[in-house]
Motif scaffolding. Sequence first.
Motif, PDB file in Angstrom:
ATOM      1  N   THR A  14       0.852  -1.183   0.000  1.00 45.04           N
ATOM      2  CA  THR A  14       0.000   0.000   0.000  1.00 45.04           C
ATOM      3  C   THR A  14       0.889   1.234   0.000  1.00 45.04           C
ATOM      4  O   THR A  14       1.791   1.358   0.824  1.00 45.04           O
ATOM      5  CB  THR A  14      -0.940  -0.006   1.215  1.00 45.04           C
ATOM      6  OG1 THR A  14      -1.839  -1.097   1.075  1.00 45.04           O
ATOM      7  CG2 THR A  14      -1.727   1.276   1.313  1.00 45.04           C
ATOM      8  N   VAL A  15       0.649   2.121  -0.956  1.00 47.22           N
ATOM      9  CA  VAL A  15       1.448   3.328  -1.106  1.00 47.22           C
ATOM     10  C   VAL A  15       0.504   4.524  -1.146  1.00 47.22           C
ATOM     11  O   VAL A  15      -0.422   4.550  -1.954  1.00 47.22           O
ATOM     12  CB  VAL A  15       2.272   3.304  -2.416  1.00 47.22           C
ATOM     13  CG1 VAL A  15       3.104   4.573  -2.545  1.00 47.22           C
ATOM     14  CG2 VAL A  15       3.170   2.082  -2.477  1.00 47.22           C
ATOM     15  N   ILE A  16       0.715   5.473  -0.259  1.00 40.11           N
ATOM     16  CA  ILE A  16      -0.029   6.728  -0.329  1.00 40.11           C
ATOM     17  C   ILE A  16       0.922   7.734  -0.956  1.00 40.11           C
ATOM     18  O   ILE A  16       1.878   8.176  -0.326  1.00 40.11           O
ATOM     19  CB  ILE A  16      -0.474   7.192   1.079  1.00 40.11           C
ATOM     20  CG1 ILE A  16      -1.208   6.069   1.837  1.00 40.11           C
ATOM     21  CG2 ILE A  16      -1.337   8.438   0.980  1.00 40.11           C
ATOM     22  CD1 ILE A  16      -2.425   5.518   1.156  1.00 40.11           C
ATOM     23  N   GLY A  17       0.694   8.054  -2.215  1.00 40.48           N
ATOM     24  CA  GLY A  17       1.589   8.905  -2.994  1.00 40.48           C
ATOM     25  C   GLY A  17       1.680  10.325  -2.473  1.00 40.48           C
ATOM     26  O   GLY A  17       0.877  10.753  -1.642  1.00 40.48           O
ATOM     27  N   ALA A  18       2.648  11.053  -2.984  1.00 41.19           N
ATOM     28  CA  ALA A  18       2.959  12.383  -2.451  1.00 41.19           C
ATOM     29  C   ALA A  18       1.798  13.364  -2.552  1.00 41.19           C
ATOM     30  O   ALA A  18       1.655  14.237  -1.705  1.00 41.19           O
ATOM     31  CB  ALA A  18       4.183  12.937  -3.162  1.00 41.19           C
ATOM     32  N   GLY A  19       0.974  13.262  -3.567  1.00 42.18           N
ATOM     33  CA  GLY A  19      -0.121  14.219  -3.726  1.00 42.18           C
ATOM     34  C   GLY A  19      -1.409  13.790  -3.054  1.00 42.18           C
ATOM     35  O   GLY A  19      -2.413  14.484  -3.124  1.00 42.18           O
ATOM     36  N   ILE A  20      -1.393  12.641  -2.416  1.00 37.35           N
ATOM     37  CA  ILE A  20      -2.650  12.027  -1.954  1.00 37.35           C
ATOM     38  C   ILE A  20      -2.837  12.246  -0.451  1.00 37.35           C
ATOM     39  O   ILE A  20      -1.885  12.183   0.320  1.00 37.35           O
ATOM     40  CB  ILE A  20      -2.641  10.509  -2.258  1.00 37.35           C
ATOM     41  CG1 ILE A  20      -2.520  10.263  -3.764  1.00 37.35           C
ATOM     42  CG2 ILE A  20      -3.869   9.821  -1.682  1.00 37.35           C
ATOM     43  CD1 ILE A  20      -3.738  10.545  -4.582  1.00 37.35           C
TER      44      ILE A  20
END
Lengths: 140, 104
Positions: free
Chosen positions: B4-10
């Motif tokens: 699970t990755v929460i990206g920089a813009g999210i």
Amino acid sequence: MAQPRTSSHSGDAGTARIGSGARVRGRIHGEGDLVVEGQVEGDLAIRGELTVAQGASVTSEAIEARSVVIAGALEGDVAATGTVRLVAGSRVRGNLRGSSVAIDDGARFSGRLDCEFDLPPELGGASSRGEVRGRTAARR
Amino acid sequence: MASTVIGAGITVEGEITTDEDVVVAGTVRGKLTAKESVTIEHGATVEADIAGASLIVAGSLTGNVTASERVDLQSGARVIGNVKAARVTIADGAQFKGNVDMDI
């Protein structure tokens, strides 16, 4: 189509993934693409492409994205500025809005479609911009 | 590879629960529970209580942490909250305010 790699690590800017073992309850918003492989309960508003992978489930009041591809299960209203595509095997209940909507053979959908399209000249006459509001209920 | 990755813009406002790893490069507010490792990257903002096997922080974290294995605060990290883990490291250059409980 192959795209040049612009970032070198997994948490690269603007890409998010909810893995298959993950569950999110709450609101997700921001820039970039989102891939859901697990479960999401809550509203989604992203600037990029939303992908609901096979086996994933999304339950939401409102889903906003540039474009949406659904291969899993989705319940809620979808508003896309671009295209909405329901892939074979998907299960969708809710209203869909997009510049174009594609429902593949084998997709299950119940809800309203709301998309702008160009009427053929023999139907629409000179002003060929139209809108369709129909109800489609496909069941197997 | 992180599951699970929460990206920089999210931004995620709510609760994240997972059996796998989590990498946060964006913003998380609420609660984060993982069975495996949690990584808060440089530039990320987390305002959440965190439970996991291990935690690596290089970004900004406000919240209480419980890890079954270890917690590593890397240089550049900014952490406000209590940390409970058997092993804790705080690197030179990490900012930390809170209690450490190594369960001794």
